[in-house]
Design an enzyme around this catalytic site. Structure first.
Site, short mmCIF file in Angstrom:
data_model
loop_
_atom_site.label_atom_id
_atom_site.label_comp_id
_atom_site.label_asym_id
_atom_site.label_seq_id
_atom_site.Cartn_x
_atom_site.Cartn_y
_atom_site.Cartn_z
CE LYS A 150 1.08 1.22 4.46
NZ LYS A 150 1.71 2.37 5.01
CB SER A 194 10.45 -5.07 5.60
OG SER A 194 11.77 -5.44 5.93
N GLY A 227 3.93 -1.41 4.01
CA GLY A 227 2.94 -2.25 4.69
C GLY A 227 3.08 -3.84 4.36
N GLY A 228 4.30 -4.06 3.76
CA GLY A 228 4.61 -5.34 3.44
C GLY A 228 4.21 -6.64 4.33
N GLY A 229 4.80 -6.17 5.92
CA GLY A 229 4.28 -7.24 6.80
C GLY A 229 3.06 -7.34 7.20
CB SER A 230 0.43 -4.47 7.52
OG SER A 230 1.35 -3.82 8.51
CG ASP A 254 -0.56 -0.55 8.49
OD1 ASP A 254 -0.20 -1.78 9.04
OD2 ASP A 254 0.44 0.00 7.95
C1 LIG Z 1 2.65 4.59 9.56
C2 LIG Z 1 1.92 3.62 8.99
O1 LIG Z 1 2.65 2.97 8.15
C3 LIG Z 1 0.99 4.51 8.24
O2 LIG Z 1 0.27 3.78 7.20
C4 LIG Z 1 1.50 2.77 9.76
O3 LIG Z 1 0.22 3.29 10.78
C5 LIG Z 1 2.42 1.93 10.66
O4 LIG Z 1 1.53 0.87 10.91
P1 LIG Z 1 2.10 -0.71 11.55
O5 LIG Z 1 3.63 -0.91 10.85
O6 LIG Z 1 1.19 -1.77 11.44
O7 LIG Z 1 2.62 -0.39 12.91
P2 LIG Z 1 2.41 -1.24 14.33
O8 LIG Z 1 3.55 -2.34 13.83
O9 LIG Z 1 1.33 -1.55 14.76
O10 LIG Z 1 3.27 -0.29 15.26
C6 LIG Z 1 4.75 0.12 15.43
C7 LIG Z 1 4.91 0.99 16.50
O11 LIG Z 1 4.57 2.24 15.81
C8 LIG Z 1 3.78 3.07 16.91
N1 LIG Z 1 2.56 3.40 16.49
C9 LIG Z 1 1.94 2.80 15.34
C10 LIG Z 1 0.52 3.44 14.80
C11 LIG Z 1 0.28 4.25 15.43
N2 LIG Z 1 -1.25 4.83 15.01
N3 LIG Z 1 0.79 5.14 16.35
C12 LIG Z 1 1.97 4.63 16.80
O12 LIG Z 1 2.28 5.28 17.90
C13 LIG Z 1 3.88 2.45 18.25
O13 LIG Z 1 4.93 2.84 18.74
C14 LIG Z 1 4.16 1.21 17.65
O14 LIG Z 1 4.75 0.14 18.51
N1 LIG Z 2 6.29 -11.01 6.73
C1 LIG Z 2 6.70 -9.87 7.08
N2 LIG Z 2 7.32 -9.09 6.06
C2 LIG Z 2 8.05 -7.93 6.37
N3 LIG Z 2 8.35 -7.72 7.60
C3 LIG Z 2 7.89 -8.47 8.73
C4 LIG Z 2 7.18 -9.66 8.34
N4 LIG Z 2 6.80 -10.10 9.42
C5 LIG Z 2 7.34 -9.31 10.64
N5 LIG Z 2 7.98 -8.33 9.96
C6 LIG Z 2 8.59 -7.31 10.90
O1 LIG Z 2 7.99 -6.06 10.62
C7 LIG Z 2 8.96 -5.11 10.63
C8 LIG Z 2 8.47 -4.13 9.01
O2 LIG Z 2 7.46 -4.34 8.74
P1 LIG Z 2 6.79 -3.83 7.23
O3 LIG Z 2 7.34 -4.37 6.30
O4 LIG Z 2 5.22 -3.89 7.40
O5 LIG Z 2 7.05 -2.38 7.78
P2 LIG Z 2 6.88 -1.22 6.87
O6 LIG Z 2 7.36 -1.23 5.49
O7 LIG Z 2 7.38 -0.03 7.68
O8 LIG Z 2 5.19 -0.94 7.10
P3 LIG Z 2 4.30 -0.05 7.45
O9 LIG Z 2 3.71 0.91 6.48
O10 LIG Z 2 3.25 -1.00 8.04
O11 LIG Z 2 5.07 0.48 8.63
C9 LIG Z 2 10.07 -5.48 10.37
O12 LIG Z 2 10.98 -5.02 11.43
C10 LIG Z 2 10.32 -7.11 10.40
O13 LIG Z 2 10.95 -7.52 11.17
#
Ligand SMILES: C[C@](O)(CO)[C@H](O)COP(=O)(O)OP(=O)(O)OC[C@H]1O[C@@H](n2ccc(N)nc2=O)[C@H](O)[C@@H]1O
Ligand SMILES: Nc1ncnc2c1ncn2[C@@H]1O[C@H](COP(=O)(O)OP(=O)(O)OP(=O)(O)O)[C@@H](O)[C@H]1O
Length: 274
Positions: free
Chosen positions: A8, A95, A100-103, A136
């Site tokens: 996303k 990542s 949002g790859g992990g999500s 997310d």
């Molecule tokens: C910033 C975005 O990428 C926007 O799309 C997302 O809201 C992040 O979502 P995400 O990666 O799923 O985040 P999470 O893994 O749930 O949270 C990681 C850390 O970010 C902070 N966190 C996250 C989401 C939020 N609304 N407020 C926060 O303060 C928290 O410290 C949390 O421990």
């Molecule tokens: N299947 C997965 N793919 C990617 N990262 C993963 C996965 N499972 C757990 N993780 C952990 O999640 C963290 C990053 O995830 P993700 O790729 O969703 O992050 P991001 O790109 O910052 O996305 P977001 O927009 O959700 O913040 C890393 O610290 C990684 O170790």
């Protein structure tokens, strides 16, 4: 059975307030992009650990046990006692990119298990499970343009189509921690509400549609801001960092020819059509 979890992008992102639980309220529009991982599950006849994950492609930081795919399996296993599974995950979405790859992997694991194990869970129920795995994650259940508020998990549909626009995504070799990025922000109400701004023509977004994380992340990692400028120089109608970074996307008119970018061998680039 196989599926293809997609990335996303965030169209605008306002961090509006810090909550007593440490999370932040935000406003953003999630938009799906056809940059995909591949995720396959098969029933396993082997003894030992119930869910075995083998990863291919781009490396993910951290322990495989912490992979959100395994967390999603365990979450449903608590309620439905799933069969032993062999899972293969081919990572293509970088990542730590704000894509949002992990999500997405987590949400698609729930959807795949629902189908493969015939759990008959509704989309609402899948969204509830997904929300337990990450802020997310639930977006990827319905996976359509969505306005998100709250901690990024209260959704309403937006009537927005970018169909035909070209997209370039560039991610330098920089890992931005989402948690740290949030802690560096001073929450405030946006000058222009994200939901209203995305209803304007895309060429009017440049001055109005803001990702609040840019102000704190660009000074720390100047290369990310340079990539955004380069996307504009290359003809992007709109360019922005996605989520908390470190990827930057550019939207280009349907007939535009996007040049290939060279930000060094460690830089990930993707080009596609929305
Ligand atoms: C910033 C975005 O990428 C926007 O799309 C997302 O809201 C992040 O979502 P995400 O990666 O799923 O985040 P999470 O893994 O749930 O949270 C990681 C850390 O970010 C902070 N966190 C996250 C989401 C939020 N609304 N407020 C926060 O303060 C928290 O410290 C949390 O421990
Ligand atoms: N299947 C997965 N793919 C990617 N990262 C993963 C996965 N499972 C757990 N993780 C952990 O999640 C963290 C990053 O995830 P993700 O790729 O969703 O992050 P991001 O790109 O910052 O996305 P977001 O927009 O959700 O913040 C890393 O610290 C990684 O170790």
């Amino acid at each position: 059975m196989i599926c293809f979890p997609n990335a996303k992008i965030n169209l605008g992102l306002s961090v509006t307030e810090k909550r007593p639980d440490g999370y932040h309220n935000l406003e953003t529009v999630f938009y799906p992009v056809a940059l995909e991982d591949a995720l396959e599950i098969n029933t396993s006849s082997r003894n030992g650990e119930k869910f075995r994950l083998t990863q291919y492609g781009t490396k993910i930081a951290g322990n495989p046990e912490d992979n959100l795919v395994i967390k999603a399996c365990k979450l449903l296993d608590n309620d439905f006692d799933l069969p032993p599974l062999d899972i293969r995950l081919y990572k293509h979405i970088p990542s730590g990119a704000g894509l949002g790859g992990g999500s997405s992997d987590a949400a698609f694991t729930l959807k795949l298990l629902n189908e493969y194990c015939r759990l008959h869970l509704s989309e609402e129920s899948l969204e509830t499970y997904a929300a337990m795995l990450g802020a997310d994650c639930a977006f990827f259940i319905r996976n359509r343009p969505t306005f998100a508020e709250g901690i990024g998990n209260r959704f309403s549909p937006v009537s927005l189509s970018l169909k035909g626009y070209r997209i370039a995504i560039v991610k330098p070799d920089v890992f931005v921690s989402t948690r740290e990025a949030f802690s560096a922000i001073r929450p405030h109400r946006p000058q222009y509400a994200v939901k209203e701004t995305v209803s304007l023509p895309v060429r009017e977004w440049k001055e109005k549609l803001v990702n609040d994380f840019e102000a704190s992340v660009f000074p720390q990692y100047p290369v990310i801001g340079e990539i955004k400028q380069e996307l504009y120089r290359s003809g992007a109608v709109y360019a922005s960092m996605s989520g908390s970074g470190s990827s930057v996307f550019g939207l280009f008119d349907p007939e535009a020819i996007i040049p290939s970018f060279s930000f060094g061998p460690e830089t990930f680039t993707f080009q596609g059509v929305l």
